[in-house]
Design a protein around this motif. Structure first.
Motif, PDB file in Angstrom:
ATOM      1  N   ASN A  76      -5.102  14.421  -0.530  1.00  0.00           N
ATOM      2  CA  ASN A  76      -6.464  14.932  -0.683  1.00  0.00           C
ATOM      3  C   ASN A  76      -7.353  13.531  -0.782  1.00  0.00           C
ATOM      4  O   ASN A  76      -8.388  13.289  -0.144  1.00  0.00           O
ATOM      5  CB  ASN A  76      -6.810  15.781  -1.660  1.00  0.00           C
ATOM      6  N   TRP A  77      -6.516  12.717  -1.461  1.00  0.00           N
ATOM      7  CA  TRP A  77      -7.225  11.380  -1.925  1.00  0.00           C
ATOM      8  C   TRP A  77      -7.171  10.468  -0.782  1.00  0.00           C
ATOM      9  O   TRP A  77      -8.361   9.893  -0.531  1.00  0.00           O
ATOM     10  CB  TRP A  77      -6.515  10.613  -2.940  1.00  0.00           C
ATOM     11  N   LEU A  78      -6.265  10.350   0.342  1.00  0.00           N
ATOM     12  CA  LEU A  78      -6.439   9.725   1.192  1.00  0.00           C
ATOM     13  C   LEU A  78      -7.191  10.211   2.208  1.00  0.00           C
ATOM     14  O   LEU A  78      -8.031   9.418   2.820  1.00  0.00           O
ATOM     15  CB  LEU A  78      -4.955   9.731   1.868  1.00  0.00           C
ATOM     16  N   ALA A 131      -1.669   4.985 -10.445  1.00  0.00           N
ATOM     17  CA  ALA A 131      -1.030   4.402  -9.285  1.00  0.00           C
ATOM     18  C   ALA A 131      -1.929   2.887  -8.987  1.00  0.00           C
ATOM     19  O   ALA A 131      -1.231   2.086  -8.436  1.00  0.00           O
ATOM     20  CB  ALA A 131      -1.086   5.275  -8.015  1.00  0.00           C
ATOM     21  N   GLY A 132      -3.189   2.980  -9.072  1.00  0.00           N
ATOM     22  CA  GLY A 132      -4.008   1.750  -9.028  1.00  0.00           C
ATOM     23  C   GLY A 132      -3.620   0.701  -9.897  1.00  0.00           C
ATOM     24  O   GLY A 132      -4.043  -0.456  -9.614  1.00  0.00           O
ATOM     25  N   ALA A 133      -2.662   0.795 -10.963  1.00  0.00           N
ATOM     26  CA  ALA A 133      -2.518  -0.237 -11.721  1.00  0.00           C
ATOM     27  C   ALA A 133      -1.154  -0.342 -11.822  1.00  0.00           C
ATOM     28  O   ALA A 133      -0.331  -1.025 -12.626  1.00  0.00           O
ATOM     29  CB  ALA A 133      -2.764   0.401 -13.271  1.00  0.00           C
ATOM     30  N   LEU A 134      -0.466  -0.163 -10.818  1.00  0.00           N
ATOM     31  CA  LEU A 134       0.965  -0.296 -10.497  1.00  0.00           C
ATOM     32  C   LEU A 134       1.463  -1.792 -10.529  1.00  0.00           C
ATOM     33  O   LEU A 134       0.539  -2.571  -9.874  1.00  0.00           O
ATOM     34  CB  LEU A 134       1.482   0.187  -9.064  1.00  0.00           C
ATOM     35  N   ILE A 135       2.511  -2.107 -11.477  1.00  0.00           N
ATOM     36  CA  ILE A 135       2.933  -3.557 -11.167  1.00  0.00           C
ATOM     37  C   ILE A 135       4.255  -3.545 -10.591  1.00  0.00           C
ATOM     38  O   ILE A 135       5.315  -2.767 -11.294  1.00  0.00           O
ATOM     39  CB  ILE A 135       2.933  -4.005 -12.563  1.00  0.00           C
ATOM     40  N   ASN A 136       4.518  -3.799  -9.367  1.00  0.00           N
ATOM     41  CA  ASN A 136       6.016  -4.036  -8.569  1.00  0.00           C
ATOM     42  C   ASN A 136       6.331  -5.297  -8.855  1.00  0.00           C
ATOM     43  O   ASN A 136       5.777  -6.369  -9.349  1.00  0.00           O
ATOM     44  CB  ASN A 136       5.625  -3.603  -7.483  1.00  0.00           C
ATOM     45  N   VAL A 137       7.673  -5.495  -8.639  1.00  0.00           N
ATOM     46  CA  VAL A 137       8.433  -6.841  -8.779  1.00  0.00           C
ATOM     47  C   VAL A 137       9.352  -7.120  -7.780  1.00  0.00           C
ATOM     48  O   VAL A 137       9.762  -6.274  -7.088  1.00  0.00           O
ATOM     49  CB  VAL A 137       9.115  -6.713 -10.028  1.00  0.00           C
ATOM     50  N   PHE A 197       0.774  -1.103  -0.272  1.00  0.00           N
ATOM     51  CA  PHE A 197      -0.085  -0.050   0.047  1.00  0.00           C
ATOM     52  C   PHE A 197       0.864   1.236   0.113  1.00  0.00           C
ATOM     53  O   PHE A 197       0.609   2.155  -0.507  1.00  0.00           O
ATOM     54  CB  PHE A 197      -0.942  -0.055   1.143  1.00  0.00           C
ATOM     55  N   LYS A 198       1.836   1.221   0.748  1.00  0.00           N
ATOM     56  CA  LYS A 198       2.587   2.386   0.654  1.00  0.00           C
ATOM     57  C   LYS A 198       3.476   2.720  -0.515  1.00  0.00           C
ATOM     58  O   LYS A 198       3.835   3.907  -1.236  1.00  0.00           O
ATOM     59  CB  LYS A 198       3.991   2.120   1.838  1.00  0.00           C
ATOM     60  N   SER A 199       3.906   1.463  -1.100  1.00  0.00           N
ATOM     61  CA  SER A 199       4.449   1.622  -2.743  1.00  0.00           C
ATOM     62  C   SER A 199       3.279   2.251  -3.331  1.00  0.00           C
ATOM     63  O   SER A 199       3.546   3.181  -4.297  1.00  0.00           O
ATOM     64  CB  SER A 199       4.833   0.268  -3.289  1.00  0.00           C
ATOM     65  N   PHE A 200       2.217   1.850  -3.459  1.00  0.00           N
ATOM     66  CA  PHE A 200       0.990   2.294  -4.114  1.00  0.00           C
ATOM     67  C   PHE A 200       0.893   4.002  -3.974  1.00  0.00           C
ATOM     68  O   PHE A 200       0.781   4.693  -4.903  1.00  0.00           O
ATOM     69  CB  PHE A 200      -0.237   1.635  -3.793  1.00  0.00           C
ATOM     70  N   VAL A 201       0.814   4.196  -2.622  1.00  0.00           N
ATOM     71  CA  VAL A 201       0.775   5.894  -2.313  1.00  0.00           C
ATOM     72  C   VAL A 201       2.201   6.491  -2.807  1.00  0.00           C
ATOM     73  O   VAL A 201       1.866   7.691  -3.294  1.00  0.00           O
ATOM     74  CB  VAL A 201       0.516   5.972  -0.823  1.00  0.00           C
ATOM     75  N   THR A 202       3.057   6.026  -2.575  1.00  0.00           N
ATOM     76  CA  THR A 202       4.433   6.580  -3.456  1.00  0.00           C
ATOM     77  C   THR A 202       4.153   6.620  -5.062  1.00  0.00           C
ATOM     78  O   THR A 202       4.506   7.676  -5.384  1.00  0.00           O
ATOM     79  CB  THR A 202       5.666   5.425  -3.057  1.00  0.00           C
TER      80      THR A 202
END
Length: 388
Positions: free
Chosen positions: A240-242, A299-305, A222-227
């Motif tokens: 503002n979104w949070l 950010a909602g479509a983030l793909i992390n690895v 979640f923190k990566s998503f917010v980043t």
């Protein structure tokens, strides 16, 4: 994904939708230079030994890519720093490699990825690197090591199998070996795919979602998503979104599996979670009314690895390269896809359960290594009253 009901988990336009820790401090002195011995008595297990089980795995085709049997044998000793979380699953694959190659021994040190990244940088700065390879569960920790010049570039042969350039670090600093996509698990008895907006910025004002969603702010993903949102939208819009999501009644959970499970049992209509948690729920409960949606380009479509990095100062660089090649073999990618439900990093291996392929998703165009800039995110979350 097909369950007993015949429904697909992903139905929409891109359907939104270790082993024990060992002391490694003395390894540099006791481990000699490796010698690659291709005369080992090597026996490669059958594909079924690398493949998971359950409804999501049944009927899968054989994976493409390069087989372990076509790679150089692994021989020698390797000091591995391996991140927590999925690290337990990943280390089981390392143990399989040690069973395959009798002359290959791995000395693991496990901790959370961020702590290991800090340790690597400190050791390299002190001229006393203890690890040969760092296997992190996220790109932000890999980026931290790379930004602090504590890596050596991987070989072309090690990174070439990765299908997408965005999953390879600058200067071949690291190679992604398993992917995870941000997603919106939703209860199909409560919502339809058309109820899920295509951008996360629309969520607070979507009537069908107000008071029905859950998230896990303490969770690293979640923190990566917010980043990522900070990098794309800026600090003010993210703050503002949070705040808006809190005011919309979003409920807090300890982790994203709990979010996904609660969506499946109907207590929540939708939530934010990495894709594989819904896959785990569905593998255990094929008839669970849960599907996935993915936003587009944000950010909602983030793909992390999760990925692997060669630590600066290693004397076993060639072995590290060959080890990474094994992590990108067809057997390894099938293992990660069917055991942890990760997104494969190579062509020819399908994601489980009818998930859209990475090519069918719309992740944001950001440098994953920049997700290591976490402190501003934590400050922003505190300001918004969403303590991480």
């Amino acid at each position: 994904m097909n369950g007993d009901s015949g429904k697909r988990v992903v139905t929409r336009r891109k359907a939104l939708g270790i082993g024990s820790t060992l002391a490694v401090t003395s390894l540099a002195g006791c481990m000699g230079f490796f010698s690659n011995n291709n005369d080992q008595n090597v026996e490669i297990p059958s594909l079924s030994d690398f493949r998971g089980s359950g409804s999501l795995v049944e009927g899968r085709p054989a994976p493409g890519g390069t087989s372990i049997e076509d790679l150089p044998n692994l021989s020698g000793e390797l000091a591995l720093y391996i991140g927590g979380g999925e690290g337990g699953i990943y280390y089981e694959f390392v143990e399989m490699l040690q069973d395959i190659y009798p002359d290959f021994t791995v000395y693991p040190n496990d901790n959370d990825s961020a702590s290991l990244a800090q340790t690597i940088v400190e050791e390299v700065d002190a001229g006393a690197a203890q690890a040969d390879v760092f296997w992190s569960i996220d790109a932000s920790s890999l980026g931290f090591v790379a930004d602090n010049d504590a890596y050596e570039p991987l070989s072309d042969a090690a990174v070439d199998p990765v299908a997408k350039d965005q999953f390879v670090g600058t200067d071949k600093a690291w190679a992604g070996v398993a992917g995870r996509a941000r997603s919106v698990p939703y209860n199909t008895d409560e919502l339809s795919s058309s109820d899920i907006p295509t951008t996360v910025q629309e969520f607070p004002s979507t009537d069908a979602l107000r008071g029905t969603m859950g998230w896990a702010p303490t969770y690293g993903a979640f923190k990566s998503f917010v980043t990522a949102m900070r990098l794309i939208e800026g600090d003010e819009a993210t703050r503002n979104w949070l705040v808006d999501m809190q005011e919309a009644g979003t409920e807090r959970y300890a982790n994203e599996y709990a979010v996904s499970q609660t969506v499946a049992n109907g207590s929540l209509a939708a939530g934010f979670a990495n894709h594989y948690y819904a896959m785990r729920v569905k593998n255990q409960q094929p008839d669970a009314p849960i599907d996935l949606a993915f936003t587009e380009g944000d950010a909602g479509a983030l793909i992390n690895v999760a990925g692997a990095l060669k630590v600066k100062g290693t004397r076993r660089g060639e072995l590290v390269d060959d080890f990474v090649r094994h992590l990108l073999s067809s057997e390894a990618q099938e293992y990660f896809a069917t055991i942890s439900f990760a997104y494969p990093m190579i062509e020819g291996v399908a994601p489980v359960g009818g998930l859209p392929t990475i090519d069918e998703l719309s992740p944001p165009d950001i440098d994953l290594a920049k997700l290591s800039n976490l402190e501003p995110t934590l400050d922003l979350m505190d300001e918004a009253g969403v303590s991480g």
